[in-house]
Write a protein that holds these residues in place. Sequence first.
Motif, mmCIF file in Angstrom:
data_model
loop_
_atom_site.group_PDB
_atom_site.id
_atom_site.type_symbol
_atom_site.label_atom_id
_atom_site.label_comp_id
_atom_site.label_asym_id
_atom_site.label_seq_id
_atom_site.Cartn_x
_atom_site.Cartn_y
_atom_site.Cartn_z
ATOM 1 N N THR A 20 0.862 -1.173 0.000
ATOM 2 C CA THR A 20 0.000 0.000 0.000
ATOM 3 C C THR A 20 0.901 1.227 0.000
ATOM 4 O OG1 THR A 20 -1.647 -1.192 1.297
ATOM 5 C CG2 THR A 20 -1.861 1.199 1.211
ATOM 6 N N TYR A 21 0.473 2.250 -0.713
ATOM 7 C CA TYR A 21 1.235 3.496 -0.814
ATOM 8 C C TYR A 21 0.548 4.593 -0.009
ATOM 9 C CZ TYR A 21 3.197 0.862 -4.677
ATOM 10 O OH TYR A 21 3.782 -0.124 -5.428
ATOM 11 N N GLN A 22 1.254 5.681 0.184
ATOM 12 C CA GLN A 22 0.715 6.799 0.962
ATOM 13 C C GLN A 22 -0.538 7.392 0.340
ATOM 14 O OE1 GLN A 22 4.077 9.409 1.277
ATOM 15 N NE2 GLN A 22 5.159 8.046 2.677
ATOM 16 N N ASP A 23 -0.686 7.291 -0.981
ATOM 17 C CA ASP A 23 -1.885 7.811 -1.649
ATOM 18 C C ASP A 23 -3.038 6.806 -1.624
ATOM 19 O OD1 ASP A 23 -1.102 5.897 -3.496
ATOM 20 O OD2 ASP A 23 -0.740 7.324 -5.127
ATOM 21 N N LEU A 70 6.004 -0.319 -7.969
ATOM 22 C CA LEU A 70 6.655 -0.264 -6.655
ATOM 23 C C LEU A 70 8.024 0.409 -6.755
ATOM 24 C CD1 LEU A 70 7.032 -0.882 -3.677
ATOM 25 C CD2 LEU A 70 7.538 -3.255 -4.288
ATOM 26 N N ILE A 71 8.771 0.102 -7.786
ATOM 27 C CA ILE A 71 10.076 0.740 -7.979
ATOM 28 C C ILE A 71 9.906 2.243 -8.189
ATOM 29 C CG2 ILE A 71 12.043 0.903 -9.579
ATOM 30 C CD1 ILE A 71 11.721 -2.190 -9.908
ATOM 31 N N ARG A 72 8.937 2.639 -9.013
ATOM 32 C CA ARG A 72 8.694 4.065 -9.271
ATOM 33 C C ARG A 72 8.210 4.803 -8.022
ATOM 34 N NH1 ARG A 72 6.116 1.974 -13.669
ATOM 35 N NH2 ARG A 72 4.077 2.439 -12.790
ATOM 36 N N LYS A 73 7.381 4.135 -7.221
ATOM 37 C CA LYS A 73 6.754 4.786 -6.069
ATOM 38 C C LYS A 73 7.381 4.367 -4.737
ATOM 39 C CE LYS A 73 2.193 5.166 -6.272
ATOM 40 N NZ LYS A 73 0.756 4.864 -6.458
ATOM 41 N N ALA A 74 8.615 3.869 -4.759
ATOM 42 C CA ALA A 74 9.245 3.349 -3.531
ATOM 43 C C ALA A 74 9.230 4.368 -2.397
ATOM 44 C CB ALA A 74 10.672 2.901 -3.823
ATOM 45 N N SER A 75 9.474 5.608 -2.703
ATOM 46 C CA SER A 75 9.519 6.623 -1.637
ATOM 47 C C SER A 75 8.141 6.883 -1.031
ATOM 48 C CB SER A 75 10.110 7.924 -2.164
ATOM 49 O OG SER A 75 9.265 8.489 -3.146
ATOM 50 N N LYS A 76 7.087 6.387 -1.656
ATOM 51 C CA LYS A 76 5.711 6.568 -1.171
ATOM 52 C C LYS A 76 5.147 5.306 -0.519
ATOM 53 C CE LYS A 76 5.398 10.638 -3.156
ATOM 54 N NZ LYS A 76 6.112 11.669 -2.455
ATOM 55 N N PHE A 115 16.139 -0.783 -2.422
ATOM 56 C CA PHE A 115 15.299 0.195 -1.733
ATOM 57 C C PHE A 115 15.215 -0.219 -0.279
ATOM 58 C CE2 PHE A 115 14.026 -0.263 -6.125
ATOM 59 C CZ PHE A 115 14.112 1.043 -6.574
ATOM 60 N N ARG A 116 15.535 0.731 0.623
ATOM 61 C CA ARG A 116 15.540 0.415 2.053
ATOM 62 C C ARG A 116 14.551 1.299 2.797
ATOM 63 N NH1 ARG A 116 21.297 1.075 3.734
ATOM 64 N NH2 ARG A 116 20.358 1.003 5.776
ATOM 65 N N PHE A 117 13.966 0.699 3.845
ATOM 66 C CA PHE A 117 12.941 1.376 4.634
ATOM 67 C C PHE A 117 13.091 0.991 6.095
ATOM 68 C CE2 PHE A 117 11.465 -0.058 0.528
ATOM 69 C CZ PHE A 117 10.904 1.068 -0.045
ATOM 70 N N LYS A 118 12.856 1.932 6.981
ATOM 71 C CA LYS A 118 12.688 1.596 8.393
ATOM 72 C C LYS A 118 11.246 1.168 8.558
ATOM 73 C CE LYS A 118 16.296 4.532 10.221
ATOM 74 N NZ LYS A 118 16.680 5.560 11.170
ATOM 75 N N VAL A 119 11.038 0.065 9.289
ATOM 76 C CA VAL A 119 9.688 -0.481 9.436
ATOM 77 C C VAL A 119 9.424 -0.885 10.879
ATOM 78 C CG1 VAL A 119 9.514 -1.291 7.046
ATOM 79 C CG2 VAL A 119 10.415 -2.827 8.798
ATOM 80 N N ILE A 120 8.146 -1.017 11.184
ATOM 81 C CA ILE A 120 7.673 -1.564 12.451
ATOM 82 C C ILE A 120 6.818 -2.769 12.098
ATOM 83 C CG2 ILE A 120 6.231 -1.164 14.470
ATOM 84 C CD1 ILE A 120 6.952 1.822 14.231
#
Length: 138
Positions: A20-23, A70-76, A115-120
């Motif tokens: 799921t993305y921020q939008d 997902l690659i295009r919208k990774a930051s979202k 692509f790296r993310f901090k997650v919970i």
Amino acid sequence: MKLPIMKLPIRKGHSLIHVTYQDEDYSNNIHADNFQVEYTSQMNRIHISLGPSLNQRNKSSNSLYDANELIRKASKLSLVQIDEDQIIKGLLNALKKYPENSWELQLNSKGMDVFRFKVILSIQMGSIFLDVTEYIEQ
């Protein structure tokens, strides 16, 4: 005590991930594999390869389209859901072993794109959810 870096496979085979993305846009068609968990002294990192979706022969497949999105919208990216029991068990074992560690998610695509993310992590209704708290710029 300093923990050496260890990377352990939790599932090599294919499994679906849901994102799921921020939008509030989402995808349920991303095939992934090579699920691994890496332990360091202060962090657990989940590695997931997007290769099965990106290597589709059918260039009009939903899975290929969704992985490229997902690659295009990774930051979202805001959420990753995993339903596969073997992966859930592997992540729960990591959580039990090192409950104080923070968590990161690393998505690997073709070539050197990472692509790296901090997650919970959270568990609900038999699924594990990786709630993205921060996109880590490369």
